[in-house]
Design a protein around this motif. Sequence first.
Motif, PDB file in Angstrom:
ATOM      1  N   ALA A  24      26.488  16.016  -9.448  1.00 39.89           N
ATOM      2  CA  ALA A  24      25.339  16.046  -8.537  1.00 39.89           C
ATOM      3  C   ALA A  24      25.481  14.996  -7.438  1.00 39.89           C
ATOM      4  O   ALA A  24      25.182  15.269  -6.269  1.00 39.89           O
ATOM      5  N   ILE A  25      25.973  13.812  -7.780  1.00 40.61           N
ATOM      6  CA  ILE A  25      26.174  12.766  -6.770  1.00 40.61           C
ATOM      7  C   ILE A  25      27.253  13.187  -5.777  1.00 40.61           C
ATOM      8  O   ILE A  25      27.120  12.985  -4.566  1.00 40.61           O
ATOM      9  N   VAL A  26      28.327  13.801  -6.280  1.00 39.37           N
ATOM     10  CA  VAL A  26      29.384  14.293  -5.389  1.00 39.37           C
ATOM     11  C   VAL A  26      28.827  15.364  -4.456  1.00 39.37           C
ATOM     12  O   VAL A  26      29.148  15.384  -3.260  1.00 39.37           O
ATOM     13  N   ALA A  27      27.962  16.218  -4.960  1.00 36.55           N
ATOM     14  CA  ALA A  27      27.356  17.259  -4.117  1.00 36.55           C
ATOM     15  C   ALA A  27      26.482  16.641  -3.029  1.00 36.55           C
ATOM     16  O   ALA A  27      26.507  17.088  -1.876  1.00 36.55           O
ATOM     17  N   VAL A  28      25.725  15.614  -3.366  1.00 37.07           N
ATOM     18  CA  VAL A  28      24.875  14.939  -2.367  1.00 37.07           C
ATOM     19  C   VAL A  28      25.741  14.280  -1.300  1.00 37.07           C
ATOM     20  O   VAL A  28      25.446  14.373  -0.101  1.00 37.07           O
ATOM     21  N   VAL A  29      26.815  13.634  -1.721  1.00 37.29           N
ATOM     22  CA  VAL A  29      27.710  12.979  -0.757  1.00 37.29           C
ATOM     23  C   VAL A  29      28.371  14.013   0.146  1.00 37.29           C
ATOM     24  O   VAL A  29      28.492  13.803   1.361  1.00 37.29           O
ATOM     25  N   LEU A  30      28.805  15.137  -0.421  1.00 38.34           N
ATOM     26  CA  LEU A  30      29.392  16.204   0.403  1.00 38.34           C
ATOM     27  C   LEU A  30      28.377  16.764   1.396  1.00 38.34           C
ATOM     28  O   LEU A  30      28.709  17.008   2.558  1.00 38.34           O
ATOM     29  N   LEU A  31      27.158  16.975   0.955  1.00 37.89           N
ATOM     30  CA  LEU A  31      26.114  17.477   1.849  1.00 37.89           C
ATOM     31  C   LEU A  31      25.855  16.501   2.993  1.00 37.89           C
ATOM     32  O   LEU A  31      25.746  16.905   4.155  1.00 37.89           O
ATOM     33  N   ALA A  32      25.785  15.217   2.676  1.00 35.18           N
ATOM     34  CA  ALA A  32      25.573  14.208   3.719  1.00 35.18           C
ATOM     35  C   ALA A  32      26.769  14.150   4.672  1.00 35.18           C
ATOM     36  O   ALA A  32      26.596  13.996   5.885  1.00 35.18           O
ATOM     37  N   ALA A  46      21.838  11.842   7.855  1.00 28.88           N
ATOM     38  CA  ALA A  46      22.828  11.762   6.779  1.00 28.88           C
ATOM     39  C   ALA A  46      22.500  10.602   5.838  1.00 28.88           C
ATOM     40  O   ALA A  46      22.634  10.732   4.618  1.00 28.88           O
ATOM     41  N   GLY A  47      22.048   9.509   6.391  1.00 31.83           N
ATOM     42  CA  GLY A  47      21.654   8.376   5.559  1.00 31.83           C
ATOM     43  C   GLY A  47      20.459   8.700   4.676  1.00 31.83           C
ATOM     44  O   GLY A  47      20.407   8.305   3.509  1.00 31.83           O
ATOM     45  N   ALA A  48      19.508   9.434   5.238  1.00 25.53           N
ATOM     46  CA  ALA A  48      18.340   9.835   4.453  1.00 25.53           C
ATOM     47  C   ALA A  48      18.739  10.794   3.338  1.00 25.53           C
ATOM     48  O   ALA A  48      18.221  10.705   2.217  1.00 25.53           O
ATOM     49  N   ILE A  49      19.669  11.708   3.640  1.00 26.29           N
ATOM     50  CA  ILE A  49      20.162  12.631   2.603  1.00 26.29           C
ATOM     51  C   ILE A  49      20.817  11.827   1.479  1.00 26.29           C
ATOM     52  O   ILE A  49      20.584  12.091   0.298  1.00 26.29           O
ATOM     53  N   LEU A  51      20.341   8.590   0.662  1.00 25.51           N
ATOM     54  CA  LEU A  51      19.370   7.763  -0.044  1.00 25.51           C
ATOM     55  C   LEU A  51      18.486   8.595  -0.961  1.00 25.51           C
ATOM     56  O   LEU A  51      18.429   8.364  -2.174  1.00 25.51           O
ATOM     57  N   PHE A  52      17.797   9.568  -0.384  1.00 25.30           N
ATOM     58  CA  PHE A  52      16.837  10.336  -1.174  1.00 25.30           C
ATOM     59  C   PHE A  52      17.515  11.309  -2.132  1.00 25.30           C
ATOM     60  O   PHE A  52      16.997  11.588  -3.210  1.00 25.30           O
ATOM     61  N   GLY A  53      18.677  11.803  -1.762  1.00 26.87           N
ATOM     62  CA  GLY A  53      19.404  12.688  -2.655  1.00 26.87           C
ATOM     63  C   GLY A  53      19.892  11.959  -3.894  1.00 26.87           C
ATOM     64  O   GLY A  53      19.716  12.424  -5.021  1.00 26.87           O
ATOM     65  N   CYS A  54      20.495  10.791  -3.695  1.00 27.68           N
ATOM     66  CA  CYS A  54      20.984  10.013  -4.844  1.00 27.68           C
ATOM     67  C   CYS A  54      19.826   9.518  -5.710  1.00 27.68           C
ATOM     68  O   CYS A  54      19.911   9.544  -6.941  1.00 27.68           O
ATOM     69  N   LEU A  55      18.738   9.081  -5.076  1.00 25.36           N
ATOM     70  CA  LEU A  55      17.579   8.652  -5.858  1.00 25.36           C
ATOM     71  C   LEU A  55      16.976   9.817  -6.641  1.00 25.36           C
ATOM     72  O   LEU A  55      16.567   9.659  -7.793  1.00 25.36           O
ATOM     73  N   GLY A  56      16.915  10.986  -6.012  1.00 25.85           N
ATOM     74  CA  GLY A  56      16.385  12.161  -6.696  1.00 25.85           C
ATOM     75  C   GLY A  56      17.250  12.581  -7.870  1.00 25.85           C
ATOM     76  O   GLY A  56      16.740  12.911  -8.949  1.00 25.85           O
ATOM     77  N   VAL A  57      18.551  12.561  -7.682  1.00 26.24           N
ATOM     78  CA  VAL A  57      19.469  12.915  -8.764  1.00 26.24           C
ATOM     79  C   VAL A  57      19.348  11.902  -9.905  1.00 26.24           C
ATOM     80  O   VAL A  57      19.297  12.282 -11.080  1.00 26.24           O
ATOM     81  N   LEU A  58      19.289  10.626  -9.568  1.00 29.48           N
ATOM     82  CA  LEU A  58      19.166   9.591 -10.590  1.00 29.48           C
ATOM     83  C   LEU A  58      17.851   9.715 -11.350  1.00 29.48           C
ATOM     84  O   LEU A  58      17.812   9.621 -12.576  1.00 29.48           O
ATOM     85  N   PHE A  59      16.771   9.965 -10.624  1.00 25.16           N
ATOM     86  CA  PHE A  59      15.457  10.103 -11.257  1.00 25.16           C
ATOM     87  C   PHE A  59      15.405  11.316 -12.175  1.00 25.16           C
ATOM     88  O   PHE A  59      14.923  11.233 -13.306  1.00 25.16           O
ATOM     89  N   SER A  60      15.922  12.447 -11.700  1.00 25.18           N
ATOM     90  CA  SER A  60      15.903  13.651 -12.532  1.00 25.18           C
ATOM     91  C   SER A  60      16.795  13.489 -13.762  1.00 25.18           C
ATOM     92  O   SER A  60      16.461  13.966 -14.851  1.00 25.18           O
TER      93      SER A  60
END
Length: 68
Positions: A24-32, A46-49, A51-60
Amino acid sequence: MIFLISVWRELAGLFVDNGALALAIVAVVLLAGILATLMPDIPLAAGAILLFGCLGVLFSNALRVGHR
């Protein structure tokens, strides 16, 4: 030789203990990265993607592991 193999497995386990989280983290980084390439004038997007993508993945992931 067996010692080296066990050390290698332990080291790899430090980085990829949870395969779903790592993917999931790799997917967020690729998307950004794709967003940063397609829209270079808006670097904050890209920075917001990231930040919020990694936080969302970590939280879930924390919620999913907490329910076990």
